[in-house]
Scaffold this motif. Sequence first.
Motif, PDB file in Angstrom:
ATOM      1  N   THR A   1       0.897  -1.271  -0.126  1.00 54.06           N
ATOM      2  CA  THR A   1      -0.077   0.083  -0.006  1.00 54.06           C
ATOM      3  C   THR A   1       0.846   1.220  -0.136  1.00 54.06           C
ATOM      4  O   THR A   1       1.559   1.491   0.832  1.00 54.06           O
ATOM      5  CB  THR A   1      -1.019   0.062   1.310  1.00 54.06           C
TER       6      THR A   1
ATOM      7  N   ASP B   1       5.763   1.307  -6.590  1.00 50.48           N
ATOM      8  CA  ASP B   1       5.460   2.307  -5.700  1.00 50.48           C
ATOM      9  C   ASP B   1       6.799   2.856  -5.258  1.00 50.48           C
ATOM     10  O   ASP B   1       6.547   3.579  -4.471  1.00 50.48           O
ATOM     11  CB  ASP B   1       4.538   1.370  -4.665  1.00 50.48           C
TER      12      ASP B   1
ATOM     13  N   MET C   1      -1.440   4.899 -11.420  1.00 48.39           N
ATOM     14  CA  MET C   1      -1.692   4.861  -9.899  1.00 48.39           C
ATOM     15  C   MET C   1      -3.194   4.714  -9.412  1.00 48.39           C
ATOM     16  O   MET C   1      -3.776   3.978  -8.750  1.00 48.39           O
ATOM     17  CB  MET C   1      -0.992   6.198  -9.225  1.00 48.39           C
ATOM     18  N   SER C   2      -3.860   5.423 -10.271  1.00 46.70           N
ATOM     19  CA  SER C   2      -5.326   5.664 -10.290  1.00 46.70           C
ATOM     20  C   SER C   2      -6.067   4.294 -10.499  1.00 46.70           C
ATOM     21  O   SER C   2      -6.974   3.756  -9.862  1.00 46.70           O
ATOM     22  CB  SER C   2      -5.948   6.537 -10.930  1.00 46.70           C
TER      23      SER C   2
ATOM     24  N   GLY D   1      -4.768   1.365  -8.230  1.00 46.79           N
ATOM     25  CA  GLY D   1      -5.349   1.437  -6.875  1.00 46.79           C
ATOM     26  C   GLY D   1      -6.272   0.652  -7.113  1.00 46.79           C
ATOM     27  O   GLY D   1      -6.944   0.212  -5.792  1.00 46.79           O
TER      28      GLY D   1
ATOM     29  N   PRO E   1      -5.636  -3.525  -6.046  1.00 42.06           N
ATOM     30  CA  PRO E   1      -5.490  -2.989  -4.524  1.00 42.06           C
ATOM     31  C   PRO E   1      -4.531  -3.902  -3.614  1.00 42.06           C
ATOM     32  O   PRO E   1      -4.386  -5.056  -3.836  1.00 42.06           O
ATOM     33  CB  PRO E   1      -7.010  -2.819  -4.068  1.00 42.06           C
TER      34      PRO E   1
ATOM     35  N   SER F   1      -6.584   1.514  -0.597  1.00 36.74           N
ATOM     36  CA  SER F   1      -5.652   1.708  -1.987  1.00 36.74           C
ATOM     37  C   SER F   1      -6.905   2.460  -3.006  1.00 36.74           C
ATOM     38  O   SER F   1      -6.454   3.501  -3.727  1.00 36.74           O
ATOM     39  CB  SER F   1      -6.001   0.438  -2.688  1.00 36.74           C
ATOM     40  N   ASN F   2      -8.250   2.258  -2.466  1.00 35.75           N
ATOM     41  CA  ASN F   2      -9.171   3.068  -3.377  1.00 35.75           C
ATOM     42  C   ASN F   2      -9.150   4.510  -3.207  1.00 35.75           C
ATOM     43  O   ASN F   2      -9.372   5.415  -3.986  1.00 35.75           O
ATOM     44  CB  ASN F   2     -10.582   2.370  -3.176  1.00 35.75           C
TER      45      ASN F   2
ATOM     46  N   LEU G   1      -6.663   6.090  -2.147  1.00 37.66           N
ATOM     47  CA  LEU G   1      -5.493   6.891  -3.004  1.00 37.66           C
ATOM     48  C   LEU G   1      -5.742   6.778  -4.429  1.00 37.66           C
ATOM     49  O   LEU G   1      -5.186   7.772  -5.080  1.00 37.66           O
ATOM     50  CB  LEU G   1      -4.082   5.846  -2.658  1.00 37.66           C
ATOM     51  N   ALA G   2      -6.315   5.890  -4.955  1.00 39.78           N
ATOM     52  CA  ALA G   2      -6.684   6.083  -6.289  1.00 39.78           C
ATOM     53  C   ALA G   2      -7.549   7.121  -6.600  1.00 39.78           C
ATOM     54  O   ALA G   2      -7.363   7.996  -7.762  1.00 39.78           O
ATOM     55  CB  ALA G   2      -7.631   4.867  -7.024  1.00 39.78           C
TER      56      ALA G   2
END
Lengths: 364, 368
Positions: A133, A297, A314-315, A318, A322, A329-330, A332-333
Amino acid sequence: MSAATAERTGSRNRLTSGQLPRYATLYTLAASIVVAAAIMGLMGFNWIGLAALSALIYLIAITVLSSVVENRRRATDRFIRGLVTVFFILALLPLISTLWTVVSKGIGVMSWSFISTSGGQSHIDPKTLELVTPQGALQAIVGTLEITGLATLFSVPIGLLTAIYLVEYAAPTFWLRRVVNFLVDVMTGIPSIVAGLFAFSLFTLLMGPKAFSGLSAAVALSVLMIPTVVRSSEEMLRLVPADLREAAYALGVTKFVTIVRIVIPTAIAGIATGITLAIARVIGETAPIFMAASFTDSFNANPFSGAMQTLPVMSYTGYKFPGQDIELSNNLAWGAALLLVIIVVILNLIARLVAMIFAPKTGR
Amino acid sequence: MSASSPALRKKTSAAAKARPADRVFKFLSTAAAVSIVVILAGVALFLIVRALPAIVANWGKSSELSGGVTQGFSSFWAYVAPLAFGTVWASLIALLMATPVALGIALFISHYSPRKLANGLGYIIDLLAAVPSVVFGLWGIIVMRPLLIPLQQWLNEYLGWLPFFSGKVTSTGSSILTGAVVLAVMVLPIITSISREIFLQTPKLHEEAALALGSTRWEMVRLAVFPYAKSGVISAVLLGLGRALGETMAVAMIISPAIIASFTIVTEGQNSQTIAANIALSFPIASGLQRDALIGTGLMLFVISLAVNMVARLIVSGNSGKKSKKKKKAEVAPPADEVSPASADESPVSVLHPRGHEASGATEGVTE
């Protein structure tokens, strides 16, 4: 105007008889919304339902009203007018909804540390798809800026020079001009993922199987960016009046100096706008970067070797791949998506500003 | 006369000195133009070189190709055919939804909205094109999937006898229909902006002629704008199709696929898959020959979208040739045409159709 006169005099004006009063559209719309709200009140309220129902009732009501008071032709006209307006509003909904979703979801993780720290140091293996993560987006921001910068560096000279060739040098019927013109059109239609596959194939054939790099992604983006730059620059160069060129030639200035000192400065605002919009277009590309630069990462600021992270990728990763903490993760996306949208909006604003400040000097 | 004046001599010598730079610059710009040819040839070449091993390989015998992402296919063509079908299928559904709306919007901006607002409204629609596809993908997952589930259940329940809406209805919303709606949103701005430009190019005289004959705005649009814009709109739609064919992320994130050719659009897990999305999803977990196979499918996508784009360009160029021919005819004929609108004293409705065309023909002759 004439309707008001008719009301004041009290007599029926021949010109306005058989027409709906001036504000009939507004009254009908208001009535439709009220009726729709009433119906929704019975069935349970929601905004989308209200909008859809009002639009439907309005379209029916105005058509019926108009065909009763006026005639069938006018009724059709009013129906179409209402329909295209509804379509326009319909198209605004996804735009507003998208922006609202991105902002509301992304604002939660948005902070200075999200922008200024990079993700986890541990290496991930693309084959097992195990992601540690990440905590920040710095590596993605750096990657996005470097890859897009390199792509701009490749495509602007090629694109601009090609445009200059097409406008200034090639005779209209010369075969190379026709071929290039056609191929630029073809290039505009290349699917972005194909550009990514091209960069991947090129670099794996040249440098061996582990050829993911920022440079490779920049090459992929250039393939997508060059045609846009060519087309917009070409259009701007064509706007430069021939008088300016002829005046320069008449003074004995060579073609090279004419182009560099007269033509390009005249068109520079439009060219800069076009290039900025081209950057804004490719900066959001996900698939080609994903193919060519993979994802990571860890912080990697060297575009010439190793996988690089970018904001769109990254989006995507994520959400699709994940880490252990799926929700983080979501989030951050969404944060990466928000950053991306902000960059795109800023680039669009810059393009607008450039176009406005350096207003065209062409006299058109 | 003043050939010996020092100023002019200096000037000519400066021009002479600049000539090498001139030649270098011409060479550079020609080289840039040639590089476009090289790049495009490179794209095709490198894809072919990478894809060829997978295309010619015996898929049944190859241990690599009979497992992993390419499991269960007898040959490359058996693998790519359902994917190609899915690509075209999803794009067509998206286009079916996007085209009427896009044309309506273009018409609204060009002919119905207040003149002062038209530019701003066009810019708002263009913003839709600026939103990155991955953002649309996320939005599709979060917003569109749940939103469309009731609609899909309704379609499946009441229209399930149609092959499109049959099958086990989706419970998460990861169906082709959802993906196509998001795709439609993404191709909307392309079709809108191109057709808007074309609508705006309709000769003012044609429009005014129609209005002067008493037509309503819609009749004017139908008589003057649509005939003029027809070919442009068709190519705009085809360019939108090209965009939809190559769109990757939104589809990859939303649709829950299988590599089969299936017409169902409200199911999940048994949908058709598109080439682009399949590459995006399978590429990270593929290796060796499997990757080559995926690149081969990419090559097919390249060919398909190339064909669509070429047809679009051909329609544009073919029609511009036809138009100039029409203009020539109008130039020969104007005297006869010019008389007819003037003698129009019948009711405008009955004569509108033939007269509208003649009038436009006449103005075309005059303007040329």
